[in-house]
Scaffold this active site. Structure first.
Site, mmCIF file in Angstrom:
data_model
loop_
_atom_site.group_PDB
_atom_site.id
_atom_site.type_symbol
_atom_site.label_atom_id
_atom_site.label_comp_id
_atom_site.label_asym_id
_atom_site.label_seq_id
_atom_site.Cartn_x
_atom_site.Cartn_y
_atom_site.Cartn_z
ATOM 1 N NE ARG A 76 0.180 1.422 3.470
ATOM 2 C CZ ARG A 76 1.083 2.320 3.759
ATOM 3 N NH1 ARG A 76 2.374 1.981 3.849
ATOM 4 N NH2 ARG A 76 0.773 3.573 3.960
ATOM 5 N N GLY A 77 0.242 2.379 -0.256
ATOM 6 C CA GLY A 77 0.982 3.604 -0.488
ATOM 7 C C GLY A 77 1.065 3.828 -1.979
ATOM 8 C CB ALA A 78 0.093 6.703 -4.119
ATOM 9 C CG ASP B 178 -3.321 7.741 -1.776
ATOM 10 O OD1 ASP B 178 -3.057 6.577 -2.108
ATOM 11 O OD2 ASP B 178 -3.170 8.167 -0.623
ATOM 12 C CG ASN C 211 -3.015 11.415 2.263
ATOM 13 O OD1 ASN C 211 -2.379 10.578 1.613
ATOM 14 N ND2 ASN C 211 -2.733 11.677 3.521
ATOM 15 C CE LYS C 212 -5.387 5.245 3.941
ATOM 16 N NZ LYS C 212 -6.124 4.260 3.125
ATOM 17 C CD GLN D 223 -3.715 2.315 6.907
ATOM 18 O OE1 GLN D 223 -4.326 2.768 7.879
ATOM 19 N NE2 GLN D 223 -4.285 2.113 5.734
ATOM 20 N NE ARG E 187 -6.737 0.679 -2.551
ATOM 21 C CZ ARG E 187 -5.980 1.115 -1.537
ATOM 22 N NH1 ARG E 187 -4.814 0.524 -1.284
ATOM 23 N NH2 ARG E 187 -6.371 2.121 -0.773
#
Length: 364
Positions: free
Chosen positions: A46-48, A237, A247-248, A196, A89
């Site tokens: 995970r993480g763009a 993201d 973003n998150k 996270q 995603r």
């Protein structure tokens, strides 16, 4: 720091299973592109930037299994696999950027032989991986001017080495400041529902010897009211042309709090995260995930059965709340609609194929 991913050289991609961190360090062995797709879907990677690099390697695995008589047939099959990977995603634009970069490489390639095309694809995937690490380090050097001595930094989710090919975006700035001897410290929001911040950011900082304090998400307002943080730094993201940032989930709340308490709110992201095709954040597709992520914790129920759940994975922070966007090509300040476009000028962003999200909205 553990490798987020590693290509073994014999058609095997190993992905660090981040769902098991920090208590277990194990790698998922991927020999099929579907293995990579599943790992991205369930947030094992995970993480763009990280999912972009992983998807690029996934396309290499897909290409090696294609049986085609002509280059045209090969490309048709490859594009179909790219669409499958892109659908995993919908919000993170780096995923679609990386896949289109891989497809562009194939369109421009002279060889007709499938084996040679696969070799070129692997070279491109490895280039994406390497460039992310060097870009993150360059981003951190730019951002150092914004991190004062002794800064107490509030961050959200995980935008460190684990979210990238290496070094990190938001946490890359923290790491660079620490390496420069600036005695920085971090407040890590736990980041519900998947924690996270608690599982990954706190662990990364401890591994690096950087002082870190874990807080629940609901403590951030009081933390700032008590003057315990000097600035907020988060990743991204997707960044729209006007500077709105996806973003998150929970990022928007921090931006509002930072504005109320008059402290800087910075976003750190590579230029591959900037999507000039979207005028504003209203056009960014927001992924919604399974209700069990909210109703269960570590596999155990924490809410009554049958309760309604809304679980967007991301939110959008309006550009007006963002002090600056730190990229691998420099620091971008308002007006974002002008300066973001200048920042990405000269980059080859032409689409090879439109990769479309499940909700029908273009992702590039």
């Amino acid at each position: 720091m553990l490798d987020t991913m590693r290509w073994t050289g014999d058609g095997l991609l190993e992905l660090l299973d981040q769902t098991r961190l920090p208590f277990e360090k194990s790698y998922i062995k991927c020999t099929e592109y579907t293995d990579v797709a599943e790992a991205i879907k369930r947030l094992a990677v995970r993480g763009a930037p990280a999912i972009g690099a992983a998807a690029a390697y996934g396309l290499v695995l897909a290409a090696r299994k294609i049986r085609a008589n002509t280059k045209k047939e090969f490309l048709t099959e490859l594009e179909a696999r790219a669409r499958e990977l892109a659908a995993t995603r919908p919000t993170a634009v780096n995923l679609h950027w990386a896949l289109n970069r891989m497809l562009r490489k194939m369109r421009l390639a002279e060889p007709e032989d499938a084996g040679l095309l696969c070799d070129l694809l692997l070279e491109e995937a490895q280039a994406i991986f390497r460039e992310d690490i060097t870009g993150n380090r360059r981003m951190a050097r730019y951002g150092l001017e914004l991190i004062p001595e002794g800064a107490r930094i509030l961050t959200h989710c995980n935008a460190g080495a684990l979210a990238t090919a290496g070094y990190g975006t938001a946490l890359g700035l923290v790491r660079a400041a620490h390496e420069a001897g600036r005695r920085v410290s971090v407040y890590a929001g736990e980041t519900r529902p998947l924690l996270q911040g608690a599982r990954l950011t706190a662990w990364e900082m401890l591994q690096e010897g950087i002082p870190v304090t874990l807080i629940t998400d609901s403590m951030a307002g009081y933390l700032l009211a008590k003057g315990k943080a000097d600035l907020v730094v988060v990743g991204a993201d997707r960044i729209a042309a006007n500077g709105d940032v996806a973003n998150k989930i929970g990022t928007y709340s921090l931006a509002v709090l930072a504005r109320e308490h008059k402290i800087p709110f910075y976003v750190a992201a590579p230029v591959s995260t900037i999507d000039l095709s979207l005028a504003s954040g209203e056009e960014i597709p927001i992924e919604e995930r399974d209700s069990s992520e909210v109703t269960h914790l570590a596999g155990r129920p924490v809410a009554p059965e049958g309760v309604n759940v809304w679980n967007p994975a991301f939110d959008v922070t309006p550009a007006r709340l963002i002090t600056a966007i730190i990229t691998d090509r420099g620091i971008v300040k308002p007006p974002y609609d002008e300066n973001l476009r200048k920042t990405v000028e000269g980059l080859n962003r032409n689409l090879v194929i439109e990769l479309t999200a499940e909700d029908g909205k273009s992702n590039l």
